[in-house]
Design a protein around this motif. Structure first.
Motif, PDB file in Angstrom:
ATOM      1  N   ALA A   3      -0.266  -6.808   9.854  1.00  0.00           N
ATOM      2  CA  ALA A   3      -1.244  -5.978   9.141  1.00  0.00           C
ATOM      3  C   ALA A   3      -0.420  -4.897   8.445  1.00  0.00           C
ATOM      4  O   ALA A   3       0.281  -4.127   9.096  1.00  0.00           O
ATOM      5  CB  ALA A   3      -2.242  -5.368  10.107  1.00  0.00           C
ATOM      6  N   THR A   4      -0.498  -4.863   7.127  1.00  0.00           N
ATOM      7  CA  THR A   4       0.391  -4.026   6.334  1.00  0.00           C
ATOM      8  C   THR A   4      -0.397  -3.009   5.530  1.00  0.00           C
ATOM      9  O   THR A   4      -1.422  -3.340   4.946  1.00  0.00           O
ATOM     10  CB  THR A   4       1.221  -4.912   5.376  1.00  0.00           C
ATOM     11  OG1 THR A   4       1.942  -5.868   6.161  1.00  0.00           O
ATOM     12  CG2 THR A   4       2.196  -4.090   4.565  1.00  0.00           C
ATOM     13  N   ARG A   5       0.113  -1.782   5.515  1.00  0.00           N
ATOM     14  CA  ARG A   5      -0.500  -0.726   4.704  1.00  0.00           C
ATOM     15  C   ARG A   5       0.583  -0.107   3.831  1.00  0.00           C
ATOM     16  O   ARG A   5       1.625   0.315   4.320  1.00  0.00           O
ATOM     17  CB  ARG A   5      -1.129   0.337   5.591  1.00  0.00           C
ATOM     18  CG  ARG A   5      -1.796   1.419   4.772  1.00  0.00           C
ATOM     19  CD  ARG A   5      -2.531   2.448   5.569  1.00  0.00           C
ATOM     20  NE  ARG A   5      -2.103   2.542   6.937  1.00  0.00           N
ATOM     21  CZ  ARG A   5      -2.832   3.078   7.906  1.00  0.00           C
ATOM     22  NH1 ARG A   5      -4.005   3.562   7.642  1.00  0.00           N
ATOM     23  NH2 ARG A   5      -2.367   3.145   9.127  1.00  0.00           N
ATOM     24  N   ILE A   6       0.297  -0.051   2.540  1.00  0.00           N
ATOM     25  CA  ILE A   6       1.180   0.580   1.564  1.00  0.00           C
ATOM     26  C   ILE A   6       0.540   1.911   1.190  1.00  0.00           C
ATOM     27  O   ILE A   6      -0.621   1.936   0.781  1.00  0.00           O
ATOM     28  CB  ILE A   6       1.319  -0.287   0.295  1.00  0.00           C
ATOM     29  CG1 ILE A   6       1.761  -1.710   0.655  1.00  0.00           C
ATOM     30  CG2 ILE A   6       2.271   0.366  -0.704  1.00  0.00           C
ATOM     31  CD1 ILE A   6       1.479  -2.730  -0.433  1.00  0.00           C
ATOM     32  N   ASP A  38      -1.599 -16.204   5.615  1.00  0.00           N
ATOM     33  CA  ASP A  38      -1.646 -15.050   6.519  1.00  0.00           C
ATOM     34  C   ASP A  38      -1.569 -13.788   5.659  1.00  0.00           C
ATOM     35  O   ASP A  38      -0.508 -13.387   5.215  1.00  0.00           O
ATOM     36  CB  ASP A  38      -0.473 -15.123   7.498  1.00  0.00           C
ATOM     37  CG  ASP A  38      -0.557 -14.076   8.593  1.00  0.00           C
ATOM     38  OD1 ASP A  38      -1.419 -13.188   8.512  1.00  0.00           O
ATOM     39  OD2 ASP A  38       0.257 -14.156   9.526  1.00  0.00           O
ATOM     40  N   ARG A  39      -2.727 -13.182   5.389  1.00  0.00           N
ATOM     41  CA  ARG A  39      -2.786 -12.060   4.464  1.00  0.00           C
ATOM     42  C   ARG A  39      -3.630 -10.936   5.051  1.00  0.00           C
ATOM     43  O   ARG A  39      -4.774 -11.135   5.407  1.00  0.00           O
ATOM     44  CB  ARG A  39      -3.425 -12.508   3.152  1.00  0.00           C
ATOM     45  CG  ARG A  39      -2.655 -13.637   2.478  1.00  0.00           C
ATOM     46  CD  ARG A  39      -3.468 -14.363   1.457  1.00  0.00           C
ATOM     47  NE  ARG A  39      -3.320 -14.197   0.049  1.00  0.00           N
ATOM     48  CZ  ARG A  39      -2.291 -13.814  -0.656  1.00  0.00           C
ATOM     49  NH1 ARG A  39      -1.227 -13.433  -0.071  1.00  0.00           N
ATOM     50  NH2 ARG A  39      -2.293 -13.765  -1.947  1.00  0.00           N
ATOM     51  N   CYS A  40      -3.038  -9.767   5.117  1.00  0.00           N
ATOM     52  CA  CYS A  40      -3.765  -8.566   5.557  1.00  0.00           C
ATOM     53  C   CYS A  40      -2.961  -7.355   5.071  1.00  0.00           C
ATOM     54  O   CYS A  40      -2.124  -6.824   5.797  1.00  0.00           O
ATOM     55  CB  CYS A  40      -3.930  -8.547   7.070  1.00  0.00           C
ATOM     56  SG  CYS A  40      -4.861  -7.119   7.664  1.00  0.00           S
ATOM     57  N   ILE A  41      -3.208  -6.961   3.818  1.00  0.00           N
ATOM     58  CA  ILE A  41      -2.466  -5.859   3.212  1.00  0.00           C
ATOM     59  C   ILE A  41      -3.453  -4.928   2.530  1.00  0.00           C
ATOM     60  O   ILE A  41      -4.344  -5.386   1.812  1.00  0.00           O
ATOM     61  CB  ILE A  41      -1.440  -6.359   2.166  1.00  0.00           C
ATOM     62  CG1 ILE A  41      -0.453  -7.331   2.799  1.00  0.00           C
ATOM     63  CG2 ILE A  41      -0.707  -5.192   1.525  1.00  0.00           C
ATOM     64  CD1 ILE A  41       0.525  -7.944   1.816  1.00  0.00           C
ATOM     65  N   SER A  42      -3.285  -3.641   2.757  1.00  0.00           N
ATOM     66  CA  SER A  42      -4.095  -2.655   2.039  1.00  0.00           C
ATOM     67  C   SER A  42      -3.166  -1.694   1.304  1.00  0.00           C
ATOM     68  O   SER A  42      -2.023  -1.471   1.711  1.00  0.00           O
ATOM     69  CB  SER A  42      -5.016  -1.894   2.995  1.00  0.00           C
ATOM     70  OG  SER A  42      -4.273  -1.236   3.992  1.00  0.00           O
ATOM     71  N   LEU A  43      -3.688  -1.164   0.212  1.00  0.00           N
ATOM     72  CA  LEU A  43      -2.942  -0.226  -0.617  1.00  0.00           C
ATOM     73  C   LEU A  43      -3.762   1.049  -0.738  1.00  0.00           C
ATOM     74  O   LEU A  43      -4.920   1.005  -1.158  1.00  0.00           O
ATOM     75  CB  LEU A  43      -2.696  -0.828  -2.005  1.00  0.00           C
ATOM     76  CG  LEU A  43      -2.111   0.087  -3.076  1.00  0.00           C
ATOM     77  CD1 LEU A  43      -0.715   0.552  -2.689  1.00  0.00           C
ATOM     78  CD2 LEU A  43      -2.071  -0.629  -4.413  1.00  0.00           C
ATOM     79  N   LEU A  44      -3.170   2.161  -0.324  1.00  0.00           N
ATOM     80  CA  LEU A  44      -3.833   3.456  -0.410  1.00  0.00           C
ATOM     81  C   LEU A  44      -3.054   4.349  -1.359  1.00  0.00           C
ATOM     82  O   LEU A  44      -1.850   4.534  -1.194  1.00  0.00           O
ATOM     83  CB  LEU A  44      -3.896   4.125   0.972  1.00  0.00           C
ATOM     84  CG  LEU A  44      -4.710   3.358   1.991  1.00  0.00           C
ATOM     85  CD1 LEU A  44      -4.024   3.360   3.326  1.00  0.00           C
ATOM     86  CD2 LEU A  44      -6.069   3.981   2.088  1.00  0.00           C
ATOM     87  N   GLU A  65       3.906   0.522   6.120  1.00  0.00           N
ATOM     88  CA  GLU A  65       3.811   0.368   7.575  1.00  0.00           C
ATOM     89  C   GLU A  65       3.313  -1.036   7.874  1.00  0.00           C
ATOM     90  O   GLU A  65       2.279  -1.459   7.364  1.00  0.00           O
ATOM     91  CB  GLU A  65       2.845   1.389   8.162  1.00  0.00           C
ATOM     92  CG  GLU A  65       2.704   1.274   9.664  1.00  0.00           C
ATOM     93  CD  GLU A  65       1.724   2.285  10.212  1.00  0.00           C
ATOM     94  OE1 GLU A  65       0.593   1.881  10.548  1.00  0.00           O
ATOM     95  OE2 GLU A  65       2.088   3.472  10.283  1.00  0.00           O
ATOM     96  N   ILE A  66       4.083  -1.739   8.692  1.00  0.00           N
ATOM     97  CA  ILE A  66       3.750  -3.118   9.025  1.00  0.00           C
ATOM     98  C   ILE A  66       3.572  -3.217  10.534  1.00  0.00           C
ATOM     99  O   ILE A  66       4.511  -2.998  11.290  1.00  0.00           O
ATOM    100  CB  ILE A  66       4.863  -4.081   8.554  1.00  0.00           C
ATOM    101  CG1 ILE A  66       5.097  -3.903   7.046  1.00  0.00           C
ATOM    102  CG2 ILE A  66       4.503  -5.524   8.902  1.00  0.00           C
ATOM    103  CD1 ILE A  66       6.351  -4.557   6.531  1.00  0.00           C
TER     104      ILE A  66
END
Length: 128
Positions: A3-6, A38-44, A65-66
């Protein structure tokens, strides 16, 4: 199954949000050898006054952050770091403007389909 957050400041990405997300997804595929779906990425994106950055960093300074299952090798992590820097260089993001943090979680502490991930056939290897 990361689970990734940019997180970054608003303005430099413009209409390229999906392109940035896809670039980080490609890096995850390269570095961690996860399945394509397998995809779980958000961009803030934050206003300039809502995110302070270290001195000398550019407008594209980004924190990635991964959260991922523990068990990846140091070589896999190196591949991931290098792939992220390589992918984001296409957007003129300097390597020094990228901060990557891995948060490793034991599979029994990650719930999927109502079960701990440690009890599910994930369909891919963690120890790459």
């Amino acid at each position: 199954m990361p689970a990734t957050r940019i997180e970054t400041r608003r303005g430099w990405i413009g209409s390229r949000r999906l392109e940035i997300i896809e670039a980080v997804q490609r890096a995850l595929l390269t570095g961690l050898k996860i399945p394509e779906d397998d995809r779980c990425i958000s961009l803030l994106e934050y206003e300039a006054d809502a995110m302070i950055v270290p001195p000398g960093k550019g407008e594209s300074y980004s924190v990635i952050e991964i959260k991922l299952f523990s068990g990846r090798s140091l070589d896999a992590k190196r591949r991931l770091y290098a792939a992220i820097v390589d992918e984001l260089s296409a957007f003129d993001v300097p390597a020094g403007d990228i901060k990557i943090m891995l948060v490793e979680i034991d599979p029994e502490n990650w719930g999927l389909r109502g079960l701990p991930a440690s009890e599910i056939d994930l369909g891919f290897k963690i120890d790459v």
